[in-house]
Every structure is written in structure tokens, then in C-alpha cells.
Design an enzyme around this catalytic site. Structure first.
Site, PDB file in Angstrom:
ATOM      1  N   ARG A 148      -4.064  46.880  34.217  1.00  0.00           N
ATOM      2  CA  ARG A 148      -2.722  46.281  34.131  1.00  0.00           C
ATOM      3  C   ARG A 148      -1.865  46.629  35.349  1.00  0.00           C
ATOM      4  O   ARG A 148      -0.739  46.141  35.485  1.00  0.00           O
ATOM      5  CB  ARG A 148      -1.976  46.777  32.875  1.00  0.00           C
ATOM      6  CG  ARG A 148      -2.642  46.407  31.571  1.00  0.00           C
ATOM      7  CD  ARG A 148      -1.909  47.035  30.395  1.00  0.00           C
ATOM      8  NE  ARG A 148      -0.826  46.217  29.898  1.00  0.00           N
ATOM      9  CZ  ARG A 148      -0.944  45.349  28.881  1.00  0.00           C
ATOM     10  NH1 ARG A 148      -2.072  45.198  28.259  1.00  0.00           N
ATOM     11  NH2 ARG A 148       0.091  44.626  28.486  1.00  0.00           N
ATOM     12  N   TYR A 151       0.071  44.217  37.743  1.00  0.00           N
ATOM     13  CA  TYR A 151       1.318  43.656  37.196  1.00  0.00           C
ATOM     14  C   TYR A 151       2.383  44.745  37.058  1.00  0.00           C
ATOM     15  O   TYR A 151       3.497  44.601  37.575  1.00  0.00           O
ATOM     16  CB  TYR A 151       1.004  43.025  35.842  1.00  0.00           C
ATOM     17  CG  TYR A 151       2.169  42.325  35.167  1.00  0.00           C
ATOM     18  CD1 TYR A 151       2.636  41.100  35.631  1.00  0.00           C
ATOM     19  CD2 TYR A 151       2.779  42.888  34.041  1.00  0.00           C
ATOM     20  CE1 TYR A 151       3.690  40.451  34.988  1.00  0.00           C
ATOM     21  CE2 TYR A 151       3.827  42.239  33.399  1.00  0.00           C
ATOM     22  CZ  TYR A 151       4.274  41.018  33.877  1.00  0.00           C
ATOM     23  OH  TYR A 151       5.320  40.377  33.236  1.00  0.00           O
ATOM     24  N   GLY A 154       3.133  46.201  40.416  1.00  0.00           N
ATOM     25  CA  GLY A 154       3.726  45.115  41.215  1.00  0.00           C
ATOM     26  C   GLY A 154       5.190  44.931  40.857  1.00  0.00           C
ATOM     27  O   GLY A 154       6.068  44.840  41.721  1.00  0.00           O
ATOM     28  N   LYS A 155       5.471  44.908  39.546  1.00  0.00           N
ATOM     29  CA  LYS A 155       6.854  44.713  39.087  1.00  0.00           C
ATOM     30  C   LYS A 155       7.705  45.938  39.399  1.00  0.00           C
ATOM     31  O   LYS A 155       8.901  45.822  39.676  1.00  0.00           O
ATOM     32  CB  LYS A 155       6.864  44.427  37.582  1.00  0.00           C
ATOM     33  CG  LYS A 155       6.328  43.042  37.208  1.00  0.00           C
ATOM     34  CD  LYS A 155       7.337  41.949  37.509  1.00  0.00           C
ATOM     35  CE  LYS A 155       6.872  40.594  37.008  1.00  0.00           C
ATOM     36  NZ  LYS A 155       7.859  39.531  37.195  1.00  0.00           N
ATOM     37  N   ASN A 180       8.456  41.325  25.238  1.00  0.00           N
ATOM     38  CA  ASN A 180       7.639  40.201  24.734  1.00  0.00           C
ATOM     39  C   ASN A 180       8.475  39.030  24.200  1.00  0.00           C
ATOM     40  O   ASN A 180       9.163  39.165  23.190  1.00  0.00           O
ATOM     41  CB  ASN A 180       6.706  40.686  23.624  1.00  0.00           C
ATOM     42  CG  ASN A 180       5.695  41.687  24.141  1.00  0.00           C
ATOM     43  OD1 ASN A 180       6.073  42.801  24.498  1.00  0.00           O
ATOM     44  ND2 ASN A 180       4.430  41.315  24.198  1.00  0.00           N
ATOM     45  N   GLY A 213      -5.089  46.610  15.286  1.00  0.00           N
ATOM     46  CA  GLY A 213      -3.867  45.861  14.967  1.00  0.00           C
ATOM     47  C   GLY A 213      -2.685  46.745  14.610  1.00  0.00           C
ATOM     48  O   GLY A 213      -1.651  46.248  14.163  1.00  0.00           O
ATOM     49  N   PRO A 280      -0.520  49.034  25.686  1.00  0.00           N
ATOM     50  CA  PRO A 280       0.512  49.920  25.132  1.00  0.00           C
ATOM     51  C   PRO A 280       0.459  49.992  23.594  1.00  0.00           C
ATOM     52  O   PRO A 280       0.279  48.969  22.937  1.00  0.00           O
ATOM     53  CB  PRO A 280       1.820  49.282  25.610  1.00  0.00           C
ATOM     54  CG  PRO A 280       1.433  48.530  26.844  1.00  0.00           C
ATOM     55  CD  PRO A 280       0.047  48.014  26.584  1.00  0.00           C
TER      56      PRO A 280
HETATM   57  P1  NAD Z   1       4.396  31.963  32.868  1.00  0.00           P
HETATM   58  O1  NAD Z   1       3.034  32.345  33.353  1.00  0.00           O
HETATM   59  O2  NAD Z   1       4.485  30.864  31.868  1.00  0.00           O
HETATM   60  O3  NAD Z   1       5.345  31.586  34.077  1.00  0.00           O
HETATM   61  C1  NAD Z   1       5.200  32.101  35.372  1.00  0.00           C
HETATM   62  C2  NAD Z   1       5.387  30.979  36.361  1.00  0.00           C
HETATM   63  O4  NAD Z   1       5.279  31.505  37.704  1.00  0.00           O
HETATM   64  C3  NAD Z   1       4.291  29.911  36.240  1.00  0.00           C
HETATM   65  O5  NAD Z   1       4.891  28.633  36.226  1.00  0.00           O
HETATM   66  C4  NAD Z   1       3.433  30.127  37.468  1.00  0.00           C
HETATM   67  O6  NAD Z   1       2.767  28.953  37.901  1.00  0.00           O
HETATM   68  C5  NAD Z   1       4.459  30.628  38.471  1.00  0.00           C
HETATM   69  N1  NAD Z   1       3.880  31.402  39.580  1.00  0.00           N
HETATM   70  C6  NAD Z   1       2.993  32.424  39.503  1.00  0.00           C
HETATM   71  N2  NAD Z   1       2.715  32.897  40.737  1.00  0.00           N
HETATM   72  C7  NAD Z   1       3.464  32.150  41.604  1.00  0.00           C
HETATM   73  C8  NAD Z   1       3.626  32.161  43.021  1.00  0.00           C
HETATM   74  N3  NAD Z   1       2.949  33.021  43.802  1.00  0.00           N
HETATM   75  N4  NAD Z   1       4.470  31.251  43.583  1.00  0.00           N
HETATM   76  C9  NAD Z   1       5.139  30.362  42.809  1.00  0.00           C
HETATM   77  N5  NAD Z   1       5.028  30.309  41.464  1.00  0.00           N
HETATM   78  C10 NAD Z   1       4.196  31.193  40.878  1.00  0.00           C
HETATM   79  O7  NAD Z   1       5.066  33.297  32.309  1.00  0.00           O
HETATM   80  P2  NAD Z   1       6.498  33.547  31.647  1.00  0.00           P
HETATM   81  O8  NAD Z   1       6.268  34.222  30.360  1.00  0.00           O
HETATM   82  O9  NAD Z   1       7.320  32.312  31.709  1.00  0.00           O
HETATM   83  O10 NAD Z   1       7.096  34.643  32.647  1.00  0.00           O
HETATM   84  C11 NAD Z   1       8.135  34.340  33.567  1.00  0.00           C
HETATM   85  C12 NAD Z   1       8.622  35.627  34.212  1.00  0.00           C
HETATM   86  O11 NAD Z   1       9.133  36.512  33.220  1.00  0.00           O
HETATM   87  C13 NAD Z   1       7.522  36.402  34.950  1.00  0.00           C
HETATM   88  O12 NAD Z   1       8.057  36.951  36.125  1.00  0.00           O
HETATM   89  C14 NAD Z   1       7.158  37.509  33.981  1.00  0.00           C
HETATM   90  O13 NAD Z   1       6.663  38.634  34.642  1.00  0.00           O
HETATM   91  C15 NAD Z   1       8.491  37.776  33.302  1.00  0.00           C
HETATM   92  N6  NAD Z   1       8.293  38.360  31.964  1.00  0.00           N
HETATM   93  C16 NAD Z   1       7.903  37.596  30.906  1.00  0.00           C
HETATM   94  C17 NAD Z   1       7.707  38.184  29.668  1.00  0.00           C
HETATM   95  C18 NAD Z   1       7.323  37.383  28.448  1.00  0.00           C
HETATM   96  O14 NAD Z   1       7.146  37.974  27.381  1.00  0.00           O
HETATM   97  N7  NAD Z   1       7.202  36.082  28.498  1.00  0.00           N
HETATM   98  C19 NAD Z   1       7.873  39.561  29.516  1.00  0.00           C
HETATM   99  C20 NAD Z   1       8.240  40.314  30.623  1.00  0.00           C
HETATM  100  C21 NAD Z   1       8.458  39.696  31.853  1.00  0.00           C
HETATM  101  N1  UDP Z   2      -3.486  40.799  21.243  1.00  0.00           N
HETATM  102  C1  UDP Z   2      -4.323  40.573  20.150  1.00  0.00           C
HETATM  103  N2  UDP Z   2      -4.974  39.386  20.075  1.00  0.00           N
HETATM  104  C2  UDP Z   2      -4.819  38.401  20.996  1.00  0.00           C
HETATM  105  C3  UDP Z   2      -3.964  38.630  22.094  1.00  0.00           C
HETATM  106  C4  UDP Z   2      -3.312  39.851  22.189  1.00  0.00           C
HETATM  107  O1  UDP Z   2      -4.479  41.446  19.287  1.00  0.00           O
HETATM  108  O2  UDP Z   2      -5.458  37.346  20.847  1.00  0.00           O
HETATM  109  C5  UDP Z   2      -2.760  42.088  21.293  1.00  0.00           C
HETATM  110  C6  UDP Z   2      -2.815  42.797  22.635  1.00  0.00           C
HETATM  111  O3  UDP Z   2      -3.966  43.637  22.708  1.00  0.00           O
HETATM  112  C7  UDP Z   2      -1.526  43.582  22.619  1.00  0.00           C
HETATM  113  C8  UDP Z   2      -0.557  42.692  21.834  1.00  0.00           C
HETATM  114  O4  UDP Z   2      -1.387  41.800  21.091  1.00  0.00           O
HETATM  115  O5  UDP Z   2      -1.695  44.787  21.911  1.00  0.00           O
HETATM  116  C9  UDP Z   2       0.372  41.890  22.727  1.00  0.00           C
HETATM  117  O6  UDP Z   2      -0.430  41.241  23.687  1.00  0.00           O
HETATM  118  P1  UDP Z   2       0.145  40.167  24.716  1.00  0.00           P
HETATM  119  O7  UDP Z   2      -0.983  39.790  25.622  1.00  0.00           O
HETATM  120  O8  UDP Z   2       0.856  39.096  23.995  1.00  0.00           O
HETATM  121  O9  UDP Z   2       1.277  40.953  25.522  1.00  0.00           O
HETATM  122  P2  UDP Z   2       1.373  42.416  26.154  1.00  0.00           P
HETATM  123  O10 UDP Z   2       2.478  43.035  25.426  1.00  0.00           O
HETATM  124  O11 UDP Z   2       0.088  43.143  25.951  1.00  0.00           O
HETATM  125  O12 UDP Z   2       1.614  42.154  27.582  1.00  0.00           O
END
Ligand code: NAD
Ligand code: UDP
Length: 324
Positions: A148, A151, A154-155, A180, A213, A280
Site C-alpha cells: 500500500r 499510495y 505518495g499521499k 472511505n 471480516g 488496516p
Molecule cells: P477514482 O479512481 O474514481 O478517481 C480518480 C480519478 O483520477 C480517475 O478519474 C482517474 O482516471 C484520475 N487519474 C488517476 N491518475 C491520474 C493522472 N496521473 N492524471 C490525471 N488523472 C488521473 O477515485 P476516487 O474515489 O474518486 O478518488 C478521488 C480522490 O480522492 C483521489 O485522490 C483519492 O486518493 C482521494 N480519496 C478517495 C477516497 C474514497 O474513499 N473514495 C478516500 C481517500 C482519498
Molecule cells: N474488502 C473485502 N472484500 C472486498 C473488497 C474489500 O472484504 O471485496 C475489505 C478490505 O480488505 C478492507 C475493507 O474491505 O479491509 C475496505 O476495503 P476498500 O478496498 O474498500 O478500502 P480501503 O479502506 O482498504 O482502502
């Protein structure tokens, strides 16, 4: 305002673009469509207030033709794959590049335009947390070389770049840590738990719980999140964050599976698969700071959000010919 949303065809980005267009802004949606799709912004494509730019944020953004002569007021940096199957494996180095090179490129653009810029950071900066719930002051427990890390680290690095641009270059930054989030316009094959369980149940496939789970997550419906993201962007410039945005309602993954099965008439069985490494064990946001500084808290409970999501995935899978 003129607003750039990177990652605009993704799950959260497309919901944000819709809301910003609805509010009357001129929205530039930039994406390389790696995990995003133009289908997510189809209804916006014909509008004059919306402009799609195909671009990878690992490449500089200063000579994009569609932005020439435009003064950007706001930049939301959401570009980055967010689903573990999408950011790991053969794409891991691209993930790191997107986080790091992307941060430099979007920040340089923000400086050029004197725009306020918001970074979508993540609860993953806390890793497998030893403190629960997680406050912004917790520094985290991240494995720097696990699957992981591309990511999480990276973040984390992106946050450090944002704060250095603020300290040394005068960038007007905002940093949110998203927990999430789920809901409409998630891709059916995204691979995250909510979309997996709902689509598996709708298609009558096995529902895959990783591990036993007992691990927990706190699920925020996307409409609540989008409201929080915009509130953060429009808050006083002196408030940079980082600020947690998420729903503190905490559930085990087994409870989530039971809820989904109870809502969908399905022959699906629950099966148990190996837990990926570094997954996690618990996660729940402390949102006291968001409440205090933004007056924000989520209002959509998991049951209501799941119902809306199930309705969305049903019509999406019918459209894709995967269910009748
Ligand atoms: P997503 O994968 O649906 O959206 C990410 C978008 O970024 C996609 O459209 C993808 O094509 C684009 N992308 C990826 N790499 C790129 C690049 N190099 N140049 C241009 N575009 C690029 O995911 P999401 O859930 O919509 O997440 C959006 C943002 O929110 C992300 O930065 C993610 O890290 C952050 N985030 C989301 C969650 C969540 O639960 N959904 C949680 C924590 C952080
Ligand atoms: N998970 C699961 N089944 C699935 C996908 C995910 O049990 O088909 C679990 C995963 O192992 C994690 C939690 O669900 O414990 C949340 O996973 P997700 O990929 O949605 O987000 P994460 O919080 O891990 O980035």
C-alpha cells in the site's frame, strides 16, 4: 469562478463537477481516464459551463490549450487512483508519480494563477492506526515498503510538498483527508468493498470478505463528502488543514456484507478470502475539527446511502447488459 478539477471523471471528481456546475461555475475537468470514465460526466459534456481536458498530471499543466487565456480561481486536485487493486501491482510506480510529480505540477499551476488549491489526501496517511479514532494530530503507522506504500507514502509526500509550497512559495493550500467514501458514479469494477458487495449481490456472485471480516471502516456517502470538500475550499484562507472528512459511523466488513445481503434479494453466498497485507484493522475519523472550522458533518446514514447506491448500480449494470 473558473475551477479546475483534476480526477474529474472519477467517482468523487464527477460528483464534484456536477455540483460545481449546478452552482453556476465554469468547470474544467481534467483526467487521463485511468480509473475514471467520460460516462460519469456524460450529462455535463454538452454544457458550455463544462470543459473536459484529457491530460496526465504527471506532465506539466502550463501549456494546456483549453486553459490558455483562462484565469483559474480554484483547483481541486483529486487525480489519483484510490482503489487498492487500481493503485497497487503493476500500477504502483504510476501511483507514486501521480501523487508526487502531480503535486508539483498542480501547485506550479496554482502559483501561476494565484488560485486556491485543495489536495485530496486520505485516511491512509494514518496507515494501520494505533490510535482510534484518528485525529489530524496522529502521525500514523505506515509500512514504507509494503504493497500500500505507493499510495500511502505518495499521499504523505504530496502533503509535505503542499505545505512546503505554502511555507516557501506562498501557495494558498487546503488539505483534506478523506475517509472511505462510496455512492453514485463509483465504477462497478472499481474493486473497493461497497461497490464489490453490491455488484456481487446484484449479479448473484459470491460476496468476497477478505480476512474474517472483523476489520472496520467508516463509510461516508459521496453527497456529504462533496459538501465538505466545497466547504473546506471556501473556508478562510488561513485554515489550511489537514482536516479529516468522513462519517464516524463505524462498521465491521462482516456487518456491511450482512446489510447488503439484507437489502438485495440474492442467491449470493458470503465467501472468505485472504486478507491482503497491511490492510488496516480499524478506521474511524475524529471530525471535531471539521465541525468546528467548517460547520460540517455528514447527515446521510449508511442504510440510506446503501439504498441510493444499490439503485445506482442496478441501472448501471442493466445498461452494461450484466443484469436484466
Ligand atoms: P477514482 O479512481 O474514481 O478517481 C480518480 C480519478 O483520477 C480517475 O478519474 C482517474 O482516471 C484520475 N487519474 C488517476 N491518475 C491520474 C493522472 N496521473 N492524471 C490525471 N488523472 C488521473 O477515485 P476516487 O474515489 O474518486 O478518488 C478521488 C480522490 O480522492 C483521489 O485522490 C483519492 O486518493 C482521494 N480519496 C478517495 C477516497 C474514497 O474513499 N473514495 C478516500 C481517500 C482519498
Ligand atoms: N474488502 C473485502 N472484500 C472486498 C473488497 C474489500 O472484504 O471485496 C475489505 C478490505 O480488505 C478492507 C475493507 O474491505 O479491509 C475496505 O476495503 P476498500 O478496498 O474498500 O478500502 P480501503 O479502506 O482498504 O482502502
Amino acid at each position: 469562478m473558473n475551477i479546475l478539477v483534476t480526477g474529474g471523471t472519477g467517482f468523487i471528481g464527477s460528483n464534484l463537477c456536477r455540483e460545481l456546475v449546478k452552482q453556476g461555475h465554469q468547470v474544467f475537468c481534467l483526467d487521463n481516464n485511468y480509473t475514471g470514465s467520460l460516462d460519469n460526466v456524460q450529462e455535463l459534456m454538452d454544457k458550455s459551463e463544462f470543459c473536459f481536458i484529457e491530460h496526465d498530471i504527471c506532465n506539466r499543466l502550463d501549456s494546456i490549450e483549453k486553459l490558455q487565456g483562462v484565469k483559474l480561481d480554484r483547483i481541486y486536485n483529486l487525480a489519483c487512483p484510490a482503489s487498492p487493486p487500481a493503485y497497487q501491482g503493476k500500477h504502483s510506480l504510476d501511483t507514486t508519480k501521480t501523487c508526487v510529480y502531480g503535486a508539483f505540477n498542480v501547485l506550479d499551476l496554482a502559483i501561476k494563477h494565484d488560485a486556491v488549491i485543495l489536495q485530496a489526501s486520505t485516511s491512509e496517511v494514518y496507515g494501520d492506526p494505533l490510535v482510534h479514532p484518528q485525529k489530524e494530530t496522529y502521525l500514523g503507522n505506515v509500512n514504507p515498503n509494503g504493497i500500500r506504500a505507493c499510495y500511502d507514502e505518495g499521499k504523505r509526500c504530496a502533503e509535505s510538498i503542499f505545505f512546503d509550497y505554502s511555507r516557501h512559495m506562498g501557495a494558498k493550500i487546503k488539505v483534506i483527508r478523506i475517509f472511505n467514501t462510496y455512492g453514485t458514479f463509483m465504477a462497478p469494477d472499481d474493486g473497493r468493498v461497497v461497490s464489490n458487495f453490491i455488484c456481487q449481490a446484484l449479479e448473484g456472485k459470491d460476496i468476497t470478505i477478505y480476512g474474517d471480516g472483523s476489520q472496520t471502516r467508516s463509510f461516508c456517502f459521496v453527497d456529504d463528502l462533496v459538501r465538505g470538500i466545497i466547504a473546506m475550499m471556501e473556508s478562510d484562507t488561513s485554515f489550511t488543514g489537514p482536516v479529516n472528512l468522513g462519517n464516524p459511523g463505524e462498521f465491521t466488513i462482516k456487518e456491511l456484507a450482512e446489510k447488503v445481503v439484507a437489502k438485495i434479494d440474492t442467491p449470493s453466498k458470503v465467501v472468505y478470502k485472504d486478507l491482503p497485507s497491511d490492510d488496516p484493522k480499524v478506521r474511524r475519523p475524529d471530525i471535531a475539527l471539521a465541525k468546528e472550522k467548517l460547520g460540517w458533518e455528514p447527515v446521510i446514514k449508511l442504510d440510506e446511502g446503501l439504498d441510493k447506491s444499490i439503485a445506482y448500480f442496478k441501472q448501471k449494470l442493466v445498461k452494461l447488459g450484466r443484469i436484466k
